[in-house]
Design an enzyme around this catalytic site. Structure first.
Site, short mmCIF file in Angstrom:
data_model
loop_
_atom_site.label_atom_id
_atom_site.label_comp_id
_atom_site.label_asym_id
_atom_site.label_seq_id
_atom_site.Cartn_x
_atom_site.Cartn_y
_atom_site.Cartn_z
N GLN A 156 -0.76 -18.21 -2.83
CA GLN A 156 -2.55 -18.31 -2.70
C GLN A 156 -2.56 -19.30 -2.02
O GLN A 156 -1.88 -20.68 -2.11
CB GLN A 156 -2.95 -18.39 -3.98
CG GLN A 156 -2.30 -17.00 -5.00
CD GLN A 156 -3.47 -15.72 -4.55
OE1 GLN A 156 -4.49 -16.15 -4.05
NE2 GLN A 156 -3.06 -14.81 -5.01
N TYR A 169 4.85 -6.96 -6.86
CA TYR A 169 4.26 -7.78 -5.75
C TYR A 169 4.24 -9.20 -6.12
O TYR A 169 3.25 -9.88 -6.16
CB TYR A 169 2.91 -7.25 -5.48
CG TYR A 169 2.71 -5.82 -5.39
CD1 TYR A 169 2.71 -5.27 -4.06
CD2 TYR A 169 2.53 -4.98 -6.25
CE1 TYR A 169 2.41 -3.90 -3.83
CE2 TYR A 169 2.21 -3.66 -6.02
CZ TYR A 169 2.30 -3.16 -4.83
OH TYR A 169 2.01 -1.76 -4.69
N ASP A 189 9.57 -7.50 -4.59
CA ASP A 189 8.83 -8.14 -3.32
C ASP A 189 9.56 -7.65 -2.21
O ASP A 189 10.71 -7.72 -2.24
CB ASP A 189 8.51 -9.62 -3.24
CG ASP A 189 7.29 -9.82 -2.36
OD1 ASP A 189 6.06 -10.13 -2.79
OD2 ASP A 189 7.29 -9.79 -1.04
N ASP A 249 0.01 -7.17 -8.18
CA ASP A 249 -0.75 -7.96 -7.53
C ASP A 249 -0.60 -7.85 -5.88
O ASP A 249 -0.08 -8.44 -5.21
CB ASP A 249 -0.28 -9.48 -7.78
CG ASP A 249 -1.11 -10.37 -6.89
OD1 ASP A 249 -2.38 -10.26 -6.47
OD2 ASP A 249 -0.86 -11.63 -6.85
N CYS A 257 -6.99 -8.67 -4.41
CA CYS A 257 -7.61 -9.44 -3.58
C CYS A 257 -8.59 -8.58 -2.72
O CYS A 257 -8.95 -9.00 -1.67
CB CYS A 257 -6.48 -10.10 -2.66
SG CYS A 257 -5.49 -8.97 -2.00
N1 SAH Z 1 2.20 -12.39 -7.11
C1 SAH Z 1 2.26 -13.41 -5.68
C2 SAH Z 1 1.95 -12.60 -4.44
C3 SAH Z 1 0.81 -11.79 -4.21
S1 SAH Z 1 0.70 -11.22 -2.51
C4 SAH Z 1 1.38 -14.37 -5.86
O1 SAH Z 1 0.56 -14.34 -6.55
O2 SAH Z 1 1.63 -15.37 -5.19
C5 SAH Z 1 1.49 -9.71 -2.33
C6 SAH Z 1 2.78 -9.72 -2.21
O3 SAH Z 1 3.16 -8.36 -1.87
C7 SAH Z 1 3.18 -10.45 -1.03
O4 SAH Z 1 4.45 -11.22 -1.27
C8 SAH Z 1 4.05 -9.35 -0.23
O5 SAH Z 1 5.41 -9.52 0.53
C9 SAH Z 1 4.35 -8.13 -1.18
N2 SAH Z 1 4.19 -6.83 -0.88
C10 SAH Z 1 3.60 -6.22 0.07
N3 SAH Z 1 4.09 -4.86 0.02
C11 SAH Z 1 4.77 -4.52 -1.01
C12 SAH Z 1 5.36 -3.52 -1.63
N4 SAH Z 1 5.08 -2.22 -1.16
N5 SAH Z 1 6.14 -3.53 -2.77
C13 SAH Z 1 6.23 -4.93 -3.35
N6 SAH Z 1 5.85 -5.88 -2.82
C14 SAH Z 1 4.98 -5.81 -1.64
#
Ligand code: SAH
Length: 481
Positions: A313, A342, A363, A411, A438
């Site tokens: 973030q 995620y 992820d 997320d 988001c």
């Molecule tokens: N929860 C974390 C990241 C959120 S951002 C935080 O708060 O920092 C969203 C994340 O989802 C990214 O790291 C991206 O790489 C991942 N992502 C995107 N598509 C995805 C999918 N289909 N399955 C799992 N992760 C995914």
């Protein structure tokens, strides 16, 4: 990779409920035409919206209640875009933006709106999105006032600036003007952490001094494409990444010597190779140039290692607020298992590991997953494990092997949840579900399906990106009986 910086290309215009009915004749308007316009509300990208002969007019920079003279900039079948020619009656909430280029580049859409009103706007965006997709019961959802910052400037931990040599031979670094490929040089930027801008501008000056070959998009020549600076707010680590057109980085030794001497705050220097013309900023290969390979951020008593491409973030202060809200909404009890879907570098899941029986996360970015597992180990956490893969693939697999989570926190990136994942959640029906979003549009859309089996206890919007139209929200969902 999830791109929190990308603009919201939501199809709001086509789903606008107030568009004229099909049988109505479309309005004759031309580009350049001017007319008075009263701004009725603000749309999800922070632009003012008014109606000209019942046709929606989107006008960036205009605020609700304002009366402006609009100048049409483009005409589409069901809506117009316009710019402000003149403000006839300004909103009492209009303020002078700190950044002179605020109306040129993306990411400053609301800098002319007083901060308390920005917070109201963000809650309203959630409300507008729900109104558009109408998940069952949405009128009764508890939309809590947006949690904002005491000082909504200087918060951003990362700058990713394109570099270019202008016609005078000067190196410029900044962001593209909206809907264009024109670079706007940003010598200052009020939303960035000061250390980020100090490092950024010092490196730009070094590139100039050393006469470094800067990438030229048209010719496909030159080397340095993008500079990325990311600072850890709670440890003072700073990482600098050169994104280059080739493996080669000319004058590398001189450059690194100067960085070491003049920028002692930089603790890690990396190079990412992204050859050729591409719309992606980052390439696959990242090389170590100097200092540590990663930086460390501390959040809520835990340490997080951040490699160059890992998502974090952008607002460290509000990150703690967001994660505390996610934790509160999950309300995990001892013995419960949780999925951190995620997961990025594991920020949410690892903060739950002290209460949870087991945390599993996933992820799609392998480096982020490596970081997440390393972060678990570095913090002495043994009941959390992260895997590389998509949420939609891995969750069903885990369930097939007998893992039935009590709680799931999702997320997702701006695109929202994959349909397969929603189907899996609805089939497994964990008692607790928390959606960290988001993008209010995809949140509202995903809720349409989720509300069949889940009750929306509340939606807590959190302002992670002051001065922009971006809005994050934590949704507490509880399984229906
Ligand atoms: N929860 C974390 C990241 C959120 S951002 C935080 O708060 O920092 C969203 C994340 O989802 C990214 O790291 C991206 O790489 C991942 N992502 C995107 N598509 C995805 C999918 N289909 N399955 C799992 N992760 C995914």
């Amino acid at each position: 990779m999830a791109n929190y910086d990308s603009r919201n290309h939501s199809n709001q215009y086509h789903q606008n409920n107030r568009r004229p009915r099909q049988e109505e004749p479309s309005v004759q308007v031309e580009v350049g035409q001017r007319f008075p316009l009263t701004i009725k509300r603000m749309g999800i990208n922070g632009e003012g919206i008014g109606y000209y002969k019942r046709m929606a007019v989107f006008i960036p920079g205009a605020l609700t209640g304002e009366e402006v003279v609009a100048e049409v900039t483009s005409v589409a079948q069901r809506f117009l875009r316009a710019k402000i020619h003149r403000i006839r009656l300004a909103s009492p909430h209009r303020v002078d933006p700190r950044d002179s280029y605020a109306d040129e580049v993306g990411g400053f859409e609301l800098e002319h709106l007083a901060y308390p009103e920005q917070l109201k706007f963000k809650r309203d965006i959630v409300s507008q999105s729900l109104e558009r997709y109408q998940p069952v019961g949405f009128k009764h959802f508890d939309l809590r006032p947006t949690l904002g910052m005491a000082d909504p400037y200087g918060y951003r931990n990362k700058a990713q600036f394109q570099v270019r040599r202008n016609a005078d031979g000067q190196i410029e670094a900044g962001l593209y003007a909206e809907r264009s490929h024109d670079l706007v040089d940003l010598p200052t930027c009020s939303v960035q952490m000061p250390v980020v801008m100090t490092v950024m501008r010092a490196v730009v000056a070094m590139l100039q001094d050393l006469d470094m070959p800067i990438y030229d998009e048209e010719q496909g020549s030159g080397i340095v494409k993008t500079l990325v600076v990311r600072a850890a707010a709670n440890t003072n680590d700073v990482q600098l990444v050169f994104i280059t057109n080739s493996q080669k980085l000319p004058r590398k030794r001189e450059l690194l010597e100067r960085i070491a001497k003049e920028l002692p705050q930089v603790t890690s220097v990396m190079q990412n190779v992204n050859p050729g013309k591409t719309s992606l900023v980052w390439g696959e290969e990242t090389k170590h140039l100097a200092g540590a390979e990663a930086i460390t951020e501390k959040l809520d008593g835990l340490s997080f290692k951040l490699s160059a491409r890992a998502f974090l973030q952008l607002n460290p202060a509000q990150m703690e607020v967001l994660y505390a809200e996610a934790k509160k909404a999950l309300d995990l009890q001892p013995g419960e298992t949780v999925v951190d879907a995620y997961s990025g570098i594991g920020t949410i899941g690892l903060s739950l590991a002290d209460v949870a029986e087991e945390v599993r996360g996933m992820d799609v970015i392998p480096e982020a997953v490596d970081d997440a597992n390393a972060n678990a180990e570095a913090n002495g956490i043994t009941n959390a494990h992260y895997e590389v893969g998509t949420a939609e693939d891995l969750l069903p697999k885990w369930i097939m092997t007998g893992f039935h989570p009590d709680a799931i926190v999702v997320d997702p990136p701006r695109t929202g949840l994959d349909d397969t994942l929603i189907d899996t959640i609805l089939a497994v029906r964990p008692p607790k579900l928390v959606y960290v979003s988001c993008n209010p549009s995809t949140l509202a859309k995903d809720l349409v399906a989720l509300v069949h089996d889940y009750h929306v206890d509340y939606i807590q919007s959190v302002d992670m990106m002051p001065q922009t139209a971006r809005c994050e929200a934590v949704v507490k969902l509880t399984r229906r009986q």
